[in-house]
Write a protein that holds these residues in place. Sequence first.
Motif, PDB file in Angstrom:
ATOM      1  N   UNK A  71     -32.005  24.211  37.988  1.00  0.00           N
ATOM      2  CA  UNK A  71     -30.919  24.292  37.005  1.00  0.00           C
ATOM      3  C   UNK A  71     -30.832  23.370  35.913  1.00  0.00           C
ATOM      4  N   UNK A  76     -23.626  29.156  30.882  1.00  0.00           N
ATOM      5  CA  UNK A  76     -24.920  29.873  30.351  1.00  0.00           C
ATOM      6  C   UNK A  76     -24.288  31.127  29.542  1.00  0.00           C
ATOM      7  N   UNK A  81     -34.686  29.629  37.552  1.00  0.00           N
ATOM      8  CA  UNK A  81     -33.465  30.116  38.331  1.00  0.00           C
ATOM      9  C   UNK A  81     -32.951  31.436  38.112  1.00  0.00           C
ATOM     10  N   UNK A 125     -29.429  32.607  38.884  1.00  0.00           N
ATOM     11  CA  UNK A 125     -27.931  32.409  39.606  1.00  0.00           C
ATOM     12  C   UNK A 125     -27.368  33.591  39.965  1.00  0.00           C
ATOM     13  N   UNK A 126     -27.708  34.679  39.509  1.00  0.00           N
ATOM     14  CA  UNK A 126     -26.860  35.922  39.887  1.00  0.00           C
ATOM     15  C   UNK A 126     -27.388  36.360  41.545  1.00  0.00           C
ATOM     16  N   UNK A 161     -22.603  27.042  36.633  1.00  0.00           N
ATOM     17  CA  UNK A 161     -23.739  26.923  35.853  1.00  0.00           C
ATOM     18  C   UNK A 161     -24.009  28.107  34.770  1.00  0.00           C
ATOM     19  N   UNK A 162     -23.901  29.340  35.881  1.00  0.00           N
ATOM     20  CA  UNK A 162     -24.108  30.758  35.346  1.00  0.00           C
ATOM     21  C   UNK A 162     -23.128  30.891  34.252  1.00  0.00           C
ATOM     22  N   UNK A 172     -20.837  24.295  47.439  1.00  0.00           N
ATOM     23  CA  UNK A 172     -22.089  24.261  46.665  1.00  0.00           C
ATOM     24  C   UNK A 172     -22.536  25.388  45.937  1.00  0.00           C
ATOM     25  N   UNK A 207     -21.077  25.660  42.207  1.00  0.00           N
ATOM     26  CA  UNK A 207     -21.926  24.675  41.252  1.00  0.00           C
ATOM     27  C   UNK A 207     -22.799  25.756  40.389  1.00  0.00           C
ATOM     28  N   UNK A 208     -23.579  26.513  40.757  1.00  0.00           N
ATOM     29  CA  UNK A 208     -24.437  27.550  40.262  1.00  0.00           C
ATOM     30  C   UNK A 208     -23.650  28.746  39.757  1.00  0.00           C
ATOM     31  N   UNK A 209     -22.534  28.946  40.507  1.00  0.00           N
ATOM     32  CA  UNK A 209     -21.452  30.035  39.689  1.00  0.00           C
ATOM     33  C   UNK A 209     -20.817  29.234  38.206  1.00  0.00           C
ATOM     34  N   UNK A 253     -33.643  24.493  43.794  1.00  0.00           N
ATOM     35  CA  UNK A 253     -32.745  25.240  43.127  1.00  0.00           C
ATOM     36  C   UNK A 253     -31.946  24.188  42.141  1.00  0.00           C
ATOM     37  N   UNK A 254     -31.399  23.257  42.674  1.00  0.00           N
ATOM     38  CA  UNK A 254     -30.846  22.145  41.810  1.00  0.00           C
ATOM     39  C   UNK A 254     -31.758  21.735  40.787  1.00  0.00           C
TER      40      UNK A 254
END
Lengths: 112, 112
Positions: free
Chosen positions: A25, B93, A71, A73-74, B89-90, B82, B85-87, A21-22
């Motif tokens: 991203x 975007x 990816x 992310x949602x 990221x999202x 962890x 990070x993706x939140x 996943x990283x």
Amino acid sequence: MIGAEQGVFRALADPTRRQILMHLSTGDMTIAEVSNRFEVTRAAIKKHLVILEEGKLISVHTQGRERINKLEPLGLKSATEWLNYFNRFWDDKLDNLKSAIEDHEDTNKENY
Amino acid sequence: MIGAEQGVFRALADPTRRQILMHLSTGDMTIAEVSNRFEVTRAAIKKHLVILEEGKLISVHTQGRERINKLEPLGLKSATEWLNYFNRFWDDKLDNLKSAIEDHEDTNKENY
DNA sequence: AATACATAATACCTTTTGGTATTATGTCAA
DNA sequence: TTGACATAATACCAAAAGGTATTATGTATT
């Protein structure tokens, strides 16, 4: 609150999958591109990608003879929400503690 | 950012363990009290509790012949971070998308 | 059309996981 | 001190997970 998060938590349980996943991203990748970044076989990576797809953390789009992994992310939303229940819980405890301390201070003041 | 979260994600991967955490959020419990809330054996619950303890999501305190299991919500911190990070990221975007749309609107305006 | 290439599918192996059953240990209470 | 009780420890089992190797399929490229 109840139960659609199993696929996500299952997907996140493996360190290789979290690393995938990283990597994703930073940009979409084919299976080959993903597996180049790991020591294990392409077949092993493919299995991980299937589990990530089942957990709706990635989507896969066929492009000619390649398959692009992207990816999503949602997909992490349900896991985030589940964790937030406990974060709220913890915050509440801290608030209660704070109130209790303040109440205690007030009580002390009254004694003077 | 890197790697102390394995124990936590492993612990969260099983639905029974997530339910145990939910139950413990309503109050501390002995092994017997926890396992009364499930269909499986006390021994099975005990194994889950060990894994939760290894993931530092609960702490266990001996009290006479009983062992009290207590939720440790701070243990979820590494998992939360962890995911954040993706939140982030999202969100980025979405911000980029928003900027792109605004830029496009500006471009359109310039054409009038 | 033939060949190379990216991925899919299958078979197989080992380790881990989630579970039960049974036996042992330690503590409370009469 | 003796019996009841809460938990621990051990042995064992079936299924799932993570992996490799090998074969098959579909798509480009020449």
